[in-house]
Design a protein around this motif. Structure first.
Motif, short mmCIF file in Angstrom:
data_model
loop_
_atom_site.label_atom_id
_atom_site.label_comp_id
_atom_site.label_asym_id
_atom_site.label_seq_id
_atom_site.Cartn_x
_atom_site.Cartn_y
_atom_site.Cartn_z
N UNK B 67 0.80 -1.23 0.00
CA UNK B 67 0.00 0.00 0.00
C UNK B 67 0.83 1.27 0.00
N UNK B 69 3.51 1.89 -1.59
CA UNK B 69 3.88 2.20 -2.98
C UNK B 69 2.79 3.08 -3.61
N UNK B 70 1.56 2.66 -3.43
CA UNK B 70 0.45 3.43 -4.00
C UNK B 70 0.32 4.80 -3.34
N UNK B 72 2.45 6.78 -2.20
CA UNK B 72 3.41 7.77 -2.69
C UNK B 72 3.24 8.09 -4.18
N UNK B 73 2.23 7.52 -4.82
CA UNK B 73 1.86 7.98 -6.16
C UNK B 73 0.85 9.13 -6.03
N UNK B 74 0.28 9.27 -4.85
CA UNK B 74 -0.69 10.34 -4.58
C UNK B 74 0.08 11.64 -4.30
N UNK B 75 -0.58 12.80 -4.38
CA UNK B 75 0.14 14.05 -4.13
C UNK B 75 0.52 14.24 -2.65
N UNK B 76 1.47 13.44 -2.24
CA UNK B 76 1.92 13.43 -0.85
C UNK B 76 3.44 13.28 -0.86
N UNK B 77 4.15 14.13 -0.10
CA UNK B 77 5.60 13.97 -0.04
C UNK B 77 5.94 13.04 1.13
N UNK B 78 7.15 12.55 1.12
CA UNK B 78 7.57 11.65 2.20
C UNK B 78 7.59 12.40 3.54
N UNK B 80 5.66 14.91 4.38
CA UNK B 80 4.27 15.07 4.83
C UNK B 80 3.75 13.78 5.46
N UNK B 221 10.96 2.63 -2.34
CA UNK B 221 9.62 2.11 -2.05
C UNK B 221 9.16 1.24 -3.21
N UNK B 222 9.31 -0.07 -3.02
CA UNK B 222 8.80 -0.97 -4.07
C UNK B 222 8.48 -2.36 -3.52
#
Lengths: 284, 222
Positions: B67, B69-70, B72-78, B80, B221-222
């Motif tokens: 989850x 991985x997904x 961090x595809x959203x508009x969220x920085x590490x 944040x 992240x993978x």
């Protein structure tokens, strides 16, 4: 939209080294077997992993410098990954509303209704088809400019597959500046969708062609032993041994139609091209 | 970041039975104890620690089925992502402190007694203590994953307590007098200790936050 220039990523048992480009207004297909490196490319583009070398430019920016704000313009659906299974669609809507400035709630809810996705059921109880539709729906519901879809049709039946592909077509039809990079290990899934194809094998791009050219100029010559001996092999890309003799893949159908009227020449389906390119003997 | 916060609240909603049980147990015990301060401290600690630690469980939920991985595809920085986890822990521990305070106040109203400063102190002090524990856990969880991180932290606690045990044996064997430490502790007021605990919690949280951001920024992240 997206340019990958000699992306290199090394793991213990696998190395990726590839270049590709996705242009505005185009749907680019990335085809390759499981383990060919498709997901690694998506992860690198999204800045989830660090390339060992090479450059990735996404929406005009280096992928390692992409900010949360830049990701507003990206839509991603990754294989085997999504929102927690403990959430429901109802939960997800309130999350997406806060995360995306341009989240189109009405569109999202309408599509949820069209697909018959349950609002209050936990995602872990969704079928494979439901999960796949939801992933693509999440990716396209916030006016993204670039869609990154890793195996969005994996494990789906024909009906569900077509529904997902239609969703992507509709998304592209809305704005000609949008672009999509989509991967699949089933090349026929992408035949009717993509403008161009990249084929990935063992971490390397072994083939790139526009779909029109592919369907127009690529043919398979079916020849017996004697015909094969006499054949001019200058334009043969791959040869595969068959019961009747040899199947030879070429992208110069005009040359062989003109010079070898006696041999059987068949249009090559993308599946066939992919199979031959990834398995046959090289001839050039 | 608000989106992540909502996501975590929705995830914690799945544990509502646990929170209700903790609340009920706390209320029942508080309404039935006769002489209170020690037991109030115990129950406040119980409730505040359970709620604060629930915030770390959301890291495990995020990790399940790839989850993260997904996410961090959203508009969220590490950054944040990490900040939101600390925000969640602070909000959770503050909410738990408020609930316990209200319960203790209700008990005092029912019994016609006064809410004592000592009781409030023992409740309040649980918040920084829980946040210190939380701050120690998060970097381990982000570095080693939720499961492995817990094991690593248990190992670290083991090492600390083992060290203290050895120190105790050493002081006994060599007749080193450490009673002055206890005497010094008693010399300071509750207010002083509250300030010390809050400052210590802030310092630990700050160090832990930067360490967590660094860990996550380095992580593939993978």
């Amino acid at each position: 939209m997206l340019k990958i220039d000699h992306l290199v990523k090394n793991y213990n048992t696998f190395s990726l080294d590839c270049s590709l480009e996705v242009l505005p207004g185009q749907i680019t297909g990335l085809v390759g077997k499981n383990g060919a490196g498709k997901s690694t490319i998506f992860h690198a583009v999204l800045g989830l992993i660090r390339p060992d070398s090479g450059k990735i430019t996404v929406l005009g920016k280096d992928s390692q410098e992409i900010t949360a704000k830049d990701k507003q313009k990206l839509g991603a659906a990754l294989s085997d990954s999504g929102f927690s299974g403990n959430l429901t669609i109802q939960d997800i809507i309130s999350v997406l509303e806060k995360l995306y400035d341009d989240f189109n709630k009405n569109f999202f809810m309408k599509q949820v209704e069209i697909f018959g996705l349950p609002y209050k059921k936990k995602l872990k109880d969704f079928s494979t088809g439901m999960k796949a539709k939801l992933k693509v729906l999440i990716a396209i519901s916030h006016q993204a400019k670039l869609l990154l879809l890793d195996e969005p049709t994996a494990g789906l039946d024909v009906v569900a597959r077509n529904e997902v592909l239609d969703l992507i077509r509709d998304y592209m039809a809305e704005d000609e500046e949008r672009a999509v990079l989509i991967s699949s290990h089933i090349s026929s899934d992408l035949e009717s969708l993509c403008d161009d194809f990249y084929m990935l094998k063992d971490g390397k791009i072994i083939f790139h062609e526009e779909t029109d050219v592919l369907l127009d100029q690529y043919v398979v010559l079916k020849v017996d032993e004697a015909q094969y001996e006499k054949l001019d092999k200058s334009f043969i890309l791959k040869v595969q041994k068959e019961n009747y003799g040899y199947a030879c893949l070429t992208n110069e159908n005009a040359f062989y139609i003109e010079n070898y009227p006696q041999i059987i020449i068949e249009k090559a389906a993308i599946d066939e091209i992919v199979t031959m390119l990834s398995g046959g003997d090289e001839q050039c | 970041m608000l989106g992540l916060f909502i996501k975590d609240l929705k995830l914690l909603k799945a544990q509502k039975k646990l929170f209700m049980l903790v609340g009920i147990v706390t209320a029942v015990v508080l309404f039935n104890i006769q002489d209170g301060t020690e037991m109030i401290g115990f129950m406040a600690g119980y409730m505040v620690f359970v709620v604060t630690m629930a915030a770390t469980s959301t890291i495990g939920c995020d990790e399940a089925d790839h989850g993260t991985v997904f996410l961090f595809t959203l508009p969220v920085s590490r950054k944040e992502y990490v900040l939101e986890k600390y925000g969640l822990a602070v909000a959770g521990s503050a909410a738990a402190v408020c609930i316990v305070t209200v319960l203790v106040y209700l008990v005092s109203v029912v019994r016609g007694s006064q809410l004592m400063a000592e009781q409030l102190f023992i409740i309040l002090i649980m918040m920084p203590l829980a946040l210190i524990l939380f701050s120690l856990m998060v970097p381990f969880q982000l570095r080693f994953g939720a499961e492995k991180g817990r094991m690593m932290l248990l190992g670290a606690y083991g090492a600390v307590f083992g060290g203290l045990y050895i120190l105790k044996n050493f002081t006994e064997k060599w007749n080193v007098d450490l009673s002055w430490i206890g005497q010094k502790i008693e010399r300071y007021s509750q207010g002083t200790w509250t300030i010390v605990a809050v400052v210590a919690a802030l310092a630990v949280m700050l160090v832990s936050y930067f360490a967590s951001v660094r860990i996550l920024n380095k992580k593939e992240i993978d």
